[in-house]
Design an enzyme around this catalytic site. Structure first.
Site, PDB file in Angstrom:
ATOM      1  CE  LYS A  35      -2.199  -1.059   3.754  1.00 58.73           C
ATOM      2  NZ  LYS A  35      -1.542  -2.372   3.909  1.00 58.73           N
ATOM      3  CB  THR A  36       3.577   2.368   2.233  1.00 58.45           C
ATOM      4  OG1 THR A  36       2.731   2.227   3.377  1.00 58.45           O
ATOM      5  CG2 THR A  36       4.427   3.608   2.397  1.00 58.45           C
ATOM      6  CD  GLU A 221      -0.441   2.861   8.512  1.00 54.83           C
ATOM      7  OE1 GLU A 221      -1.448   2.188   8.854  1.00 54.83           O
ATOM      8  OE2 GLU A 221       0.706   2.386   8.475  1.00 54.83           O
ATOM      9  CD  GLN A 251      -1.776  -3.303   8.921  1.00 58.24           C
ATOM     10  OE1 GLN A 251      -0.758  -2.947   9.493  1.00 58.24           O
ATOM     11  NE2 GLN A 251      -1.833  -3.408   7.605  1.00 58.24           N
ATOM     12  NE  ARG A 601       3.643  -4.405  11.107  1.00 61.48           N
ATOM     13  CZ  ARG A 601       3.161  -3.927   9.948  1.00 61.48           C
ATOM     14  NH1 ARG A 601       3.809  -3.025   9.274  1.00 61.48           N
ATOM     15  NH2 ARG A 601       2.034  -4.384   9.450  1.00 61.48           N
TER      16      ARG A 601
HETATM   17  P1  ATP Z   1       1.572  -2.107   5.957  1.00 62.91           P
HETATM   18  O1  ATP Z   1       0.154  -2.561   5.895  1.00 62.91           O
HETATM   19  O2  ATP Z   1       2.335  -2.857   6.993  1.00 62.91           O
HETATM   20  O3  ATP Z   1       1.704  -0.638   6.022  1.00 62.91           O
HETATM   21  P2  ATP Z   1       2.035  -1.945   3.136  1.00 62.91           P
HETATM   22  O4  ATP Z   1       0.831  -2.556   2.500  1.00 62.91           O
HETATM   23  O5  ATP Z   1       2.113  -0.487   3.187  1.00 62.91           O
HETATM   24  O6  ATP Z   1       2.230  -2.589   4.571  1.00 62.91           O
HETATM   25  P3  ATP Z   1       4.638  -1.795   1.945  1.00 62.91           P
HETATM   26  O7  ATP Z   1       5.363  -1.358   3.154  1.00 62.91           O
HETATM   27  O8  ATP Z   1       4.359  -0.818   0.871  1.00 62.91           O
HETATM   28  O9  ATP Z   1       3.277  -2.543   2.384  1.00 62.91           O
HETATM   29  O10 ATP Z   1       5.373  -3.038   1.291  1.00 62.91           O
HETATM   30  C1  ATP Z   1       5.808  -4.139   2.058  1.00 62.91           C
HETATM   31  C2  ATP Z   1       7.148  -4.641   1.552  1.00 62.91           C
HETATM   32  O11 ATP Z   1       6.966  -5.298   0.300  1.00 62.91           O
HETATM   33  C3  ATP Z   1       8.134  -3.537   1.332  1.00 62.91           C
HETATM   34  O12 ATP Z   1       9.423  -4.009   1.676  1.00 62.91           O
HETATM   35  C4  ATP Z   1       8.020  -3.295  -0.158  1.00 62.91           C
HETATM   36  O13 ATP Z   1       9.200  -2.741  -0.683  1.00 62.91           O
HETATM   37  C5  ATP Z   1       7.779  -4.694  -0.692  1.00 62.91           C
HETATM   38  N1  ATP Z   1       7.013  -4.726  -1.966  1.00 62.91           N
HETATM   39  C6  ATP Z   1       5.788  -4.216  -2.164  1.00 62.91           C
HETATM   40  N2  ATP Z   1       5.382  -4.445  -3.430  1.00 62.91           N
HETATM   41  C7  ATP Z   1       6.367  -5.130  -4.045  1.00 62.91           C
HETATM   42  C8  ATP Z   1       6.546  -5.667  -5.373  1.00 62.91           C
HETATM   43  N3  ATP Z   1       5.635  -5.557  -6.304  1.00 62.91           N
HETATM   44  N4  ATP Z   1       7.704  -6.310  -5.617  1.00 62.91           N
HETATM   45  C9  ATP Z   1       8.648  -6.439  -4.663  1.00 62.91           C
HETATM   46  N5  ATP Z   1       8.542  -5.969  -3.419  1.00 62.91           N
HETATM   47  C10 ATP Z   1       7.412  -5.312  -3.096  1.00 62.91           C
HETATM   48 MG    MG Z   2       2.218   0.859   4.791  1.00 60.80          MG
END
Ligand code: ATP
Ligand code: MG
Length: 729
Positions: A35-36, A221, A251, A601
């Protein structure tokens, strides 16, 4: 940067979201699904492909740390300085607005910001100024009330007392507080948002200006936004700016502070033609970790419902460690970290996560002893906390009356009528005669009013009494007595809202610390040794931000972050889920989401630990393993046994080995002392708390020796031989 290199590092679903048409967008997805990442790539997409000026983009995240990371990521992706973008927290951005529009906001140009401590002090002055009794109108509760109204966007004039005199008084205090803030030219945190929302609403042309400027508003978030934050975003977006929000209902962990997960649904209703994207592939964690997290969260009701999968390896099983007590738990974690480092890992890739701040102390102690650099995020370290410093100040005065800093700290805490004037007289006298404040009390008595002199005399007598009453007590009883008899405990007890409860817990934890304290230098009086230990622990030890150090934080502060190695500690019912939340379904579900946040995490290695016996807040708890552990399918878990030689029965081997930490044991070790060698498998024994049971196995040696007993009423438990205090029946 060209389009393909922008989209390459994304999967299909992520690309769809990043390259979505310019319309209100909601990305709803589980932890670690990117997402981020999508949000930052969307920013790049807007600039590179849609030709949006970086000036026209506003991005909001939850913490300053996250904002910093987002800025860094965007710079790396765009290859542009990110300065023209507005990136920050809700509070940070609202602050920026008020600095620009101080005139419209009715603020002095140099208005200052009250932090929460300042805010409370001001509220306290107002309560006093209104001639109200502070024990009835507790500053923290009043502050909490005021902030809760502001978070809902409500001014005193919006509030009705409904004939309730308490509420009427609260509303009056809120009014008086506002008036004082206006006079002093200050704003608190909640005011930043409320006020900037109001100027947008009320000052003609202003919000239009920002709507014209920010064509795009992105929020990370989103599930943890509260009413005013949502209203603020909605006001800015209007019908022209395009919101892009990402979040995960699983979350949402700030309900207790006014966050409304419903905003995710509200968003779909309030904006026209919202496009919704779901991401399902997780890139963060191994298959086992993800499966465990998924299994835990399915136990919640009313979820939007998402299933995460990973194409990565299953990885190691999740390691579960059943510690005898909190010290054993800390030792296990510190050893695990040392192993990781010995195998070439970085310390910064390891995190210790826990439910409540008070848990950090034992870990800090063991990390210090093992000389492993660490850093506690989002929360003061144990010995730096206000209430701990208060208690230590009393103890210091007892051991040294001339300690001026301690004198200043507690002379009027809790309030006992020693005001600023009295202190000025004392300080002047002390300075003029080069003596301590304490020594100045007697000679100054004549210069003080009758009331001031009497109050001061009472304080002097109090310290004398605390000293006399505790000089023969063991250290931890001494600490406990001082916390109670000084009035500190009562002072924090009155404060039902906000941090009062946490502060009391920490004070009790200080008693625990004293109980477990082993002076290194046997000649020093224990109190003095304990106080110097506290000084060392509060100043030294903690590593600098840039150093390679172990990351420690509460589960709440870990949101959005990731670590290769995670120790999720203190998984006991009553601690996590927290006692307060167990009885209430909504509370319990929020705890479960917190557990989901914690497990997700972890990238590669996840350790779960719990202690059979935990001395916390000054008492021994025998919490059952957290119900969340039982929610993880057993095939994903592997129990870790301590690395001790197993001998059966091992009791004989334990003879002659005094427990390694005699000072820690305050219970009579009846079994070991009275009936050496007679503990056998199958033997019936009695435990003070658990009742009768049968010995199932014995393992380990010396201070590590432990015994497994099947209790008739309580089921099977491992107990530490040296502390179990078992009687043969
Ligand atoms: P959270 O819900 O904990 O905030 P999130 O959904 O925001 O998580 P991110 O932090 O954006 O998730 O990504 C999680 C991890 O996966 C990071 O290390 C990111 O670099 C990696 N990642 C996300 N998408 C890809 C992709 N398409 N290919 C490789 N790595 C990825
Ligand atoms: Mg995130």
């Amino acid at each position: 940067m060209d389009v393909s290199s922008l989209l390459d590092p994304l999967n299909d679903a992520q690309r769809q979201a990043v390259a979505a048409p310019l319309a209100p967008t909601l990305v709803l997805a589980g932890a670690g699904s990117g997402k981020t990442r999508v949000l930052t790539h969307r920013v790049a997409w807007l600039v590179e492909v849609e030709n949006v000026s970086p000036h026209g983009i506003l991005a909001v995240t939850f913490t300053n740390k996250a904002a910093g990371e987002m800025r860094a990521r965007i710079e790396a992706q765009l290859g542009l300085p990110s300065a023209p973008l507005w990136i920050g927290t809700f509070h940070g951005i609202a602050h920026r607005l008020l600095r620009t529009h101080w005139r419209e906001a009715g603020l002095p140009q140099g208005f200052s910001i009250l932090d929460s401590e300042d805010q409370q002090r001001l509220v306290k002055r107002i309560i006093r100024g209104a001639g109200l009794d502070e024990t009835r109108w507790i500053p923290r509760e009043v502050t909490w009330f005021i902030n809760a109204q502001k978070d809902e966007g409500l001014r005193p004039k919006h509030l009705k007392d409904d004939g309730d005199p308490t509420r009427r008084q609260m509303i009056r205090l809120y009014e008086a507080y506002e008036e004082a803030c206006r006079r002093n030219g200050v704003v608190d945190f909640a005011e930043l948002l409320l006020r900037s929302h109001e100027i947008w609403r009320d000052v003609p042309g202003l919000v239009e200006h920002y709507r014209a400027r920010f064509g795009h508003v992105l929020v990370d978030e989103f599930q943890d936004t509260n009413t005013i934050q949502y209203a603020w975003m909605r006001m800015l977006a209007g019908s022209t700016s395009i919101p892009f929000v990402v979040g995960d209902d699983d979350q949402s962990i700030y309900r207790w502070r006014g966050a409304r997960v419903e905003n995710l649904q509200q968003f779909r209703r309030d904006f026209h033609g919202v496009q919704v994207f779901k991401l399902e592939q997780n890139y963060r964690s191994t298959g086992n970790i993800l499966a465990a997290a998924n299994a835990i969260i399915t136990n919640n009701s009313g979820r939007i419902g998402k299933k995460l999968w990973t194409s990565g390896e299953r990885g190691e099983p999740i390691r579960l460690y059943r510690a005898y007590n909190e010290r054993d738990e800390a030792e296990f974690v510190v050893n695990g970290i040392r192993d990781w480092v010995a195998r070439g890992g970085n310390r910064r890739d390891t995190a210790i996560l826990y439910r409540s701040n008070a848990q950090s102390r034992v870990f800090e102690e063991y990390l210090l002893a093992a000389r492993v650099p660490y850093r506690v995020y989002g929360g003061l370290r144990f010995f730096e906390r206000q209430e701990i410093k208060d208690a230590l100040a009393y103890l210091r005065l007892i051991s040294n009356r001339d300690d001026d800093a301690s004198f200043e700290r507690v002379v009027n805490l809790p309030t006992r009528g020693i005001g600023a004037r009295t202190m000025e007289v004392l300080r002047a006298h002390a300075r003029a005669n080069s003596i301590s404040l304490w020594q100045s009390c007697a000679p100054c008595a004549g210069e003080l009013g009758a009331r001031g002199a009497a109050a001061l005399q009472a304080f002097i007598e109090l310290i004398g009494r605390l000293d006399a009453d505790t000089s023969d007590l063991p250290l931890h009883e001494q600490v406990d007595h001082v916390i109670q008899a000084s009035g500190l405990a009562g002072h924090y007890k009155k404060d039902k809202a906000d941090k009062g409860e946490a502060r009391l817990e920490n004070l009790e934890e200080l008693v625990s610390a004293a109980r477990g304290f082993e002076p290194e230098d046997g000649d020093m009086p224990p109190l003095m040794a304990f106080l110097s230990h506290a000084v060392l622990e509060s100043g030294e030890g903690q590593a600098e931000e840039w150093e390679d150090c172990v990351q420690m934080m509460t589960l709440h502060s870990a949101k959005g972050l990731e670590f290769p190695v995670v120790f999720l500690c203190g998984l006991e019912d009553g601690l996590f889920p927290h006692q307060r939340s167990i009885a209430d379904v909504h509370g319990l579900e929020e705890e479960r989401r917190l557990c989901y946040v914690g497990t997700t995490r972890a990238m590669r290695h996840l350790y779960l630990t719990y202690a059979e016996q935990r001395r916390m807040h000054g008492v021994d708890n025998y919490g059952a393993p957290s119900r969340f552990i039982a929610e993880i399918p057993p095939d994903l878990l592997e129990e870790v046994r301590p690395k001790v030689q197993v001998s059966r029965p091992a009791y004989g081997a334990a003879r002659g080995h005094a427990p390694a930490r005699p000072a820690q044991s305050t219970r009579p070790q009846r079994y070991t002392d009275d009936a050496p060698g007679s503990l056998k498998l199958g033997q019936r024994v009695r435990h003070q708390k658990f009742g009768d049971g049968v010995v199932l196995s014995v393992e380990g040696q010396g201070s590590n020796a432990r015994v497994q007993v099947n209790f008739e009423r309580q089921g099977t438990k491992w107990l530490m031989m040296g502390y179990a205090n078992l009687e043969a029946v």
